[in-house]
Design an enzyme around this catalytic site. Structure first.
Site, PDB file in Angstrom:
ATOM      1  CE  LYS A  22      33.813  -7.045  36.339  1.00 22.34           C
ATOM      2  NZ  LYS A  22      33.491  -7.640  37.644  1.00 22.34           N
ATOM      3  NE  ARG A  92      32.028 -11.047  35.435  1.00 24.31           N
ATOM      4  CZ  ARG A  92      32.739 -10.895  34.334  1.00 24.31           C
ATOM      5  NH1 ARG A  92      32.147 -10.971  33.145  1.00 24.31           N
ATOM      6  NH2 ARG A  92      34.023 -10.626  34.389  1.00 24.31           N
ATOM      7  N   GLY A 101      38.803  -6.351  42.892  1.00 26.92           N
ATOM      8  CA  GLY A 101      38.653  -7.134  44.105  1.00 26.92           C
ATOM      9  C   GLY A 101      37.779  -6.503  45.167  1.00 26.92           C
ATOM     10  CG  MET A 103      31.669  -4.621  45.779  1.00 20.10           C
ATOM     11  SD  MET A 103      30.699  -3.325  45.100  1.00 20.10           S
ATOM     12  CE  MET A 103      31.938  -2.386  44.277  1.00 20.10           C
ATOM     13  NE  ARG A 336      40.581  -4.631  35.247  1.00 21.43           N
ATOM     14  CZ  ARG A 336      40.104  -5.330  36.259  1.00 21.43           C
ATOM     15  NH1 ARG A 336      38.893  -5.132  36.694  1.00 21.43           N
ATOM     16  NH2 ARG A 336      40.851  -6.226  36.870  1.00 21.43           N
ATOM     17  CG  HIS A 454      44.168  -8.645  46.269  1.00 15.42           C
ATOM     18  ND1 HIS A 454      44.770  -8.103  47.378  1.00 15.42           N
ATOM     19  CD2 HIS A 454      43.087  -7.880  46.013  1.00 15.42           C
ATOM     20  CE1 HIS A 454      44.072  -7.069  47.796  1.00 15.42           C
ATOM     21  NE2 HIS A 454      43.039  -6.915  46.985  1.00 15.42           N
ATOM     22  CB  SER A 762      55.614  34.229  44.321  1.00 15.44           C
ATOM     23  OG  SER A 762      55.568  32.840  44.494  1.00 15.44           O
ATOM     24  CB  CYS A 829      56.483  29.629  45.812  1.00 12.28           C
ATOM     25  SG  CYS A 829      56.022  30.883  47.012  1.00 12.28           S
ATOM     26  CE1 TYR A 849      57.240  31.042  40.151  1.00 16.91           C
ATOM     27  CE2 TYR A 849      57.025  32.980  38.743  1.00 16.91           C
ATOM     28  CZ  TYR A 849      57.272  32.412  39.987  1.00 16.91           C
ATOM     29  OH  TYR A 849      57.548  33.205  41.057  1.00 16.91           O
TER      30      TYR A 849
HETATM   31  P1  ADP Z   1      36.548  -8.995  39.257  1.00 17.30           P
HETATM   32  O1  ADP Z   1      35.895  -7.678  39.079  1.00 17.30           O
HETATM   33  O2  ADP Z   1      37.012  -9.256  40.616  1.00 17.30           O
HETATM   34  O3  ADP Z   1      37.581  -9.240  38.193  1.00 17.30           O
HETATM   35  P2  ADP Z   1      34.737 -10.599  37.726  1.00 17.30           P
HETATM   36  O4  ADP Z   1      33.323 -10.212  37.716  1.00 17.30           O
HETATM   37  O5  ADP Z   1      35.540 -10.256  36.546  1.00 17.30           O
HETATM   38  O6  ADP Z   1      35.409 -10.080  39.048  1.00 17.30           O
HETATM   39  O7  ADP Z   1      34.745 -12.153  37.921  1.00 17.30           O
HETATM   40  C1  ADP Z   1      35.888 -12.846  38.254  1.00 17.30           C
HETATM   41  C2  ADP Z   1      36.080 -14.057  37.393  1.00 17.30           C
HETATM   42  O8  ADP Z   1      34.951 -14.900  37.425  1.00 17.30           O
HETATM   43  C3  ADP Z   1      36.276 -13.767  35.942  1.00 17.30           C
HETATM   44  O9  ADP Z   1      37.573 -13.425  35.657  1.00 17.30           O
HETATM   45  C4  ADP Z   1      35.944 -15.096  35.318  1.00 17.30           C
HETATM   46  O10 ADP Z   1      37.054 -15.940  35.365  1.00 17.30           O
HETATM   47  C5  ADP Z   1      34.858 -15.611  36.213  1.00 17.30           C
HETATM   48  N1  ADP Z   1      33.576 -15.373  35.566  1.00 17.30           N
HETATM   49  C6  ADP Z   1      32.763 -14.310  35.673  1.00 17.30           C
HETATM   50  N2  ADP Z   1      31.673 -14.444  34.889  1.00 17.30           N
HETATM   51  C7  ADP Z   1      31.803 -15.626  34.276  1.00 17.30           C
HETATM   52  C8  ADP Z   1      31.026 -16.330  33.322  1.00 17.30           C
HETATM   53  N3  ADP Z   1      29.893 -15.829  32.834  1.00 17.30           N
HETATM   54  N4  ADP Z   1      31.456 -17.533  32.916  1.00 17.30           N
HETATM   55  C9  ADP Z   1      32.611 -18.035  33.399  1.00 17.30           C
HETATM   56  N5  ADP Z   1      33.392 -17.436  34.279  1.00 17.30           N
HETATM   57  C10 ADP Z   1      33.013 -16.237  34.725  1.00 17.30           C
HETATM   58 MG    MG Z   2      37.430  -9.482  36.425  1.00 16.10          MG
HETATM   59 MG    MG Z   3      36.788 -10.460  42.360  1.00 13.44          MG
END
Ligand code: ADP
Ligand code: MG
Ligand code: MG
Length: 918
Positions: A22, A92, A101, A103, A336, A454, A762, A829, A849
């Site tokens: 990220k 984040r 999802g 963390m 990503r 999710h 083989s 094999c 092979y």
């Molecule tokens: P995940 O890895 O679960 O996708 P993120 O770190 O991307 O978690 O955060 C999830 C959501 O939180 C992002 O998609 C965004 O909508 C919101 N978010 C994160 N950072 C910011 C920020 N600086 N300003 C506004 N929204 C944010």
């Molecule tokens: Mg995200």
């Molecule tokens: Mg999340």
């Protein structure tokens, strides 16, 4: 002093290991000039340090964070914790490999009783300020202070009920203020601690929690299920907040540059107006389709479309993008490489080659070989659908089909699957805690959530059928009941899901084999052009052989002849042979088997026309053919007119303590040569017939379990003798090769002796692994699981070839064999022949092979092509690095060491790269 904190401006996409995916991508997007809120990254090295430092950040890291925070304040022209002009941030997590999802993210950090007022005043929007505050307390309480999400939801729901409203957006300032107070009381009650007012304390606690979450159960499970190992930890991104919940000109969304389910080149995504963060993914409100944004905020939509193109061109891959719009201004918060189904992966890769965006080689590297498995799996039979009772239709989140009994939680799913049942996991919505249940289930069904929920994202990653957002369906998780349109379904009801259409059916529907489509064909053709390894199949029956050819098999690498003996009418004769008192009796029985075996071979050869076919002679211990149950013994005794007692005595005689190391393979044929004679005759008579019909076959006869060249010679004599007999009887000439399996360590070690006699090897890596590691194939699971958990073996050596042990034996055998027979033909094999990393190894050690089960052929082909490309890329990189070193050395020799070596290297690298681009 080691640097533990990086500004986004200091990073780029190549720094994933250090900044996490990220952080690296946020940095890259800033380099590209995209609208990304500023921020900084606390690195994965800091996470590593944290764990080594008894889970403490330590003064040094704290100081670096503080310094970057001061910089961020300057950039944003706001003060962290200031009551008039406060800076708010998100915290984040993000590891080098994306773990969706796994963390949790904390938004709006920096709010407290003072700053919330500042925000209200400054934005003139008190509702927004308190909405952000209550969200922050909830997230912080849940993620950092471990107060369960549900408790907060309960309070929220209670207030909504009192006011008789449905949507969060209908709550007014007064309600929100009340909720804030109730939330704080809740935290105090549950944790005996006060919600922290100090913003730096909030920040530290949040970073601490993100690092701590690296080793929570869900994260560990995710890494285990996805074989992710060797990472330092997660990074933490601290980023200035932008707000999607500032009113009706604000919003937030998630989109994919192409359809992640089908691969179609069409912008795809969802958004919610006046919402923040995870609202879209959490499935609380049902989001809108991305094109609707064009009507609401056309400028933002246009900008988003431009960014879609930019990002895809830049990354040369389908992107998964998260965005937020604050008062009509678009911000990109994440990009990503998007997760996708195998079907989408193939289509996207092929399309991108045709769009001239990537090369064929790049396309091949983009597809995870193992994922092709999904494509080869079943779909619901269309004709079965027309008579079926359709219960409801949700969103087709991940294709394929699933049939099973309904389960409502992870424990039930795991338990019932362990008991051998097939289940479908039904949830209102899924969360990371459900991963193990999702993994166990055939398919997943949810009532809430959209295509990026999710459940949808994780299921696509797992290649599992998934239907989400079935809003007509009511799941009562506690009562374990589903209600839909008047019908009720409990735990023992079977349902069927169609993940490609979103339909849910009552009862068990028939499934059919999938069709592969032209993108798949193209991809396979490209792998055919590139790979060096041939890919054969393990096939014992004409049906297997036909499937294998459909999937592109280039021959049969292993035909296990014993499988031809198990059919009901044949096993009787086999038993008759085994129970015979003498050779005479055995020969009589074998004579009855001969025509059957001959016709089996004939059918197989006909299908495999012109391709090589390896016939392996009888391998298993004889007792496998004898009955085990009393009832069966009685039946046989009656049928064969042999006394019960005698049969039991014979079974007793054949009993072995270690049957896998016992009287089997060539050992059997050496003591009962008449078996090999019969098998040789059957093969050669079948070949004679094929030749007479004007067809051909490349015949290879394979002797199993040879550990000593004398064993091989013994059998070779028999085969040769019968070949000559058949040639003169049938008056045809045919060619064949005779070789052996290398599956006993002694065979590998004495491969030079054996190769003098054998024309091919083989590698039977199932037995070779068993005997090399000393692990019983049948019983090792008891401790191997633990071994893998402890890291004694990284992977199950029966699944992924153990390069250090078994692989070394293979290398020894190959080297020794080539000394005496330079062009000896080499194959594998065992099960490993269809496992991507093992296939790569087979390429490196120079096998001709691999042979695998029909369904794994495309996987093996792709893995074999990838091995070639990776090898080539590695060489190019090495040459490149050598070139730089040489040039640097040359300069230094001529001009001395005026410029430090690192600097010089950097300079030369840049010049060479520019030259290359020209
Ligand atoms: P995940 O890895 O679960 O996708 P993120 O770190 O991307 O978690 O955060 C999830 C959501 O939180 C992002 O998609 C965004 O909508 C919101 N978010 C994160 N950072 C910011 C920020 N600086 N300003 C506004 N929204 C944010
Ligand atoms: Mg995200
Ligand atoms: Mg999340």
């Amino acid at each position: 002093m080691e640097k533990f904190v990086y500004d986004f401006k200091e990073g780029d996409k190549s720094m994933k290991e250090l900044l996490g995916g990220k952080g690296a991508n946020l940095s890259e997007m800033i380099l590209m000039g995209l609208p990304v809120p500023q921020g900084f990254v606390v690195t994965t090295k800091a996470c590593d340090f944290y764990y080594k430092n008894k889970k403490e950040l330590g003064e040094n890291i704290k100081k670096q964070i503080f310094e970057k925070m001061v910089e961020l304040q300057k950039q944003m022209n706001k003060q962290f914790g200031d009551k008039d002009n406060p800076l708010l941030v998100s915290v984040r997590s993000g590891a080098a490999v994306s773990m969706p999802g796994m963390m949790d993210t904390i938004l709006n950090l920096g709010l407290n009783d003072e700053t919330v007022k500042g925000i209200a005043l400054k934005t003139g929007n008190e509702r927004f300020a308190y909405d952000s505050y209550r969200r922050f307390i909830q997230m912080f309480g849940d993620v950092v202070m471990n107060v369960k999400h549900e408790f907060f939801e309960e309070i929220l729901q209670r207030i909504k009920n009192e006011k008789n409203i449905r949507n969060d957006t209908e709550l007014n300032v007064k309600d929100l203020k009340k909720i804030v107070e109730l939330y704080k009381e809740l935290i105090k009650l549950k944790t005996k601690r006060i919600f922290p007012n100090d913003v730096f304390e909030q920040l530290e606690m949040a970073i601490d929690a993100v690092f701590g979450s690296w080793n929570n159960n869900r994260a560990i499970t995710y890494r285990r299920l996805n074989n992710i190992s060797g990472l330092l930890g997660t990074a933490v991104n601290v980023q200035a907040m932008v707000f999607g919940n500032m009113g009706d000109d604000s919003g937030t969304g998630v989109c994919f540059t192409r359809n992640p389910s089908t691969g179609e080149n069409k912008f795809y995504g969802e958004f919610l107006m006046n919402a923040q963060g995870e609202d879209v993914v959490a499935g609380i409100r049902t989001p809108k389709e991305i094109r609707e944004l064009n009507k609401i905020l056309p400028d933002s939509y246009r900008e988003l479309i431009e960014i879609r193109e930019k990002l895809e061109k830049h990354y040369k891959d389908m992107q998964d993008i998260e965005f937020t719009i604050e008062k009509g201004r678009l911000y990109i918060l994440q990009t990503r490489n998007g997760k996708r189904t195998a079907q989408a992966a193939v289509k996207i890769a092929v399309d991108m080659v045709e769009e001239d965006l990537i090369t064929k080689e790049e396309a091949i590297l983009k597809i995870e070989p193992e994922s092709l498995d999904q494509l080869l799996h079943e779909q619901i039979d269309l004709s079965a659908k027309s008579n079926a009772e359709i219960l409801t239709k949700g969103l087709p989140a991940s294709p394929g089909a699933a049939v099973g009994k309904i389960v409502f939680n992870v424990e039930d799913a795991k338990e019932r699957v362990e008991a051998g049942e097939r289940v479908i996991l039904a949830r209102i919505e899924t969360s990371p805690e459900d991963i193990e249940g999702m993994d166990a289930a055939q398919g997943i069904l949810t009532t809430r959530g959209g295509m990026t929920s999710h459940a949808a994202v994780v299921a696509r990653g797992m290649g599992k059928c998934c239907v989400v957002g079935c809003s007509e369906l009511v799941i009562r998780e506690k009562d374990k009941i589903i209600e839909v349109n008047g019908g009720r379904f409990g735990e023992d009801s079977i349902i069927s899901l169609d993940g490609s259409s979103g339909e849910v059916f009552a009862g068990k529907l028939d499934l059919v084999e999938p069709k592969l489509g032209c993108n798949f064909e193209k991809l396979m053709q490209w792998t055919d052009e590139i790979r060096k390894l041939k890919v054969r199949t393990n096939a014992d029956t004409p049906a297997d052989a036909k499937t294998a050819i459909k999937f592109g098999a280039e021959g049969i690498g292993l035909c296990r002849t014993e499988h031809m003996f198990f059919e009901a009418d044949r096993i009787k004769i086999v038993r008759e042979m085994i129970l015979s008192e003498n050779e005479q009796g055995r020969r009589e029985a074998l004579n009855k088997i001969l025509p059957m075996q001959k016709s089996d071979f004939y059918e197989l050869f006909k299908i495999m026309d012109k391709r090589p076919v390896t016939i392996r002679f009888l391998d298993p211990p004889l007792h496998e053919f004898l009955p085990k149950e009393q009832k069966e013994i009685e039946e046989i005794s009656e049928e064969m007119d042999i006394e019960n007692k005698i049969i039991k005595k014979k079974i007793g005689e054949l009993h072995e303590f270690n049957p896998m190391l016992g009287h089997r393979g060539c050992r059997l044929a050496i003591t009962y040569p008449e078996i090999s004679e019969m098998q040789s005759r059957a093969v050669f008579e079948a070949v004679s017939q094929i030749i007479k019909e004007g067809k051909t076959i490349i015949l290879e006869i394979m002797i199993p379990l040879v550990g000593n060249v004398e064993e091989f010679k013994n059998q070779k004599e028999i085969v040769k003798k019968i070949a000559e007999e058949v040639k003169s009887e049938k008056k045809v000439d045919f060619k064949y090769k005779i070789g052996t399996m290398i599956e006993v360590p002694r065979g590998a070690i004495t491969a030079d002796e054996i190769a003098k006699e054998a024309e091919f090897f083989s590698f039977g890596t199932n037995d070779l692994t068993q005997m090399c590691c000393g692990f019983s194939r049948d019983d090792s699971n008891k401790f191997l699981k633990e071994y893998i958990k402890l890291g004694i073996y990284k992977r199950d050596p029966f699944q992924v070839l153990d390069r250090k042990g078994v692989g070394e034996l293979m290398k020894i055998a190959i080297n020794k064999a080539r000394l005496v027979r330079k062009n000896i033909k080499l194959g594998i094999c065992g099960e490993h022949g269809g496992e991507p990393s093992s296939v790569e190894f087979c390429h490196h050690i120079g096998l001709d092979y691999v042979s695998c089960s029909p369904f794994r052929i495309p996987i093996a082909k792709l893995a074999a092509a990838q091995a070639v490309i990776k090898e080539k890329n590695k060489k190019i990189k090495e040459n490149h690095e050598k070139l730089i070193k040489d040039v640097v050395l040359g300069i230094q020799n001529k001009f001395g060491h005026l410029i430090p070596k690192e600097e010089l290297e950097k300079e030369v690298k840049e010049i060479i790269n520019i030259e290359r681009l020209k």
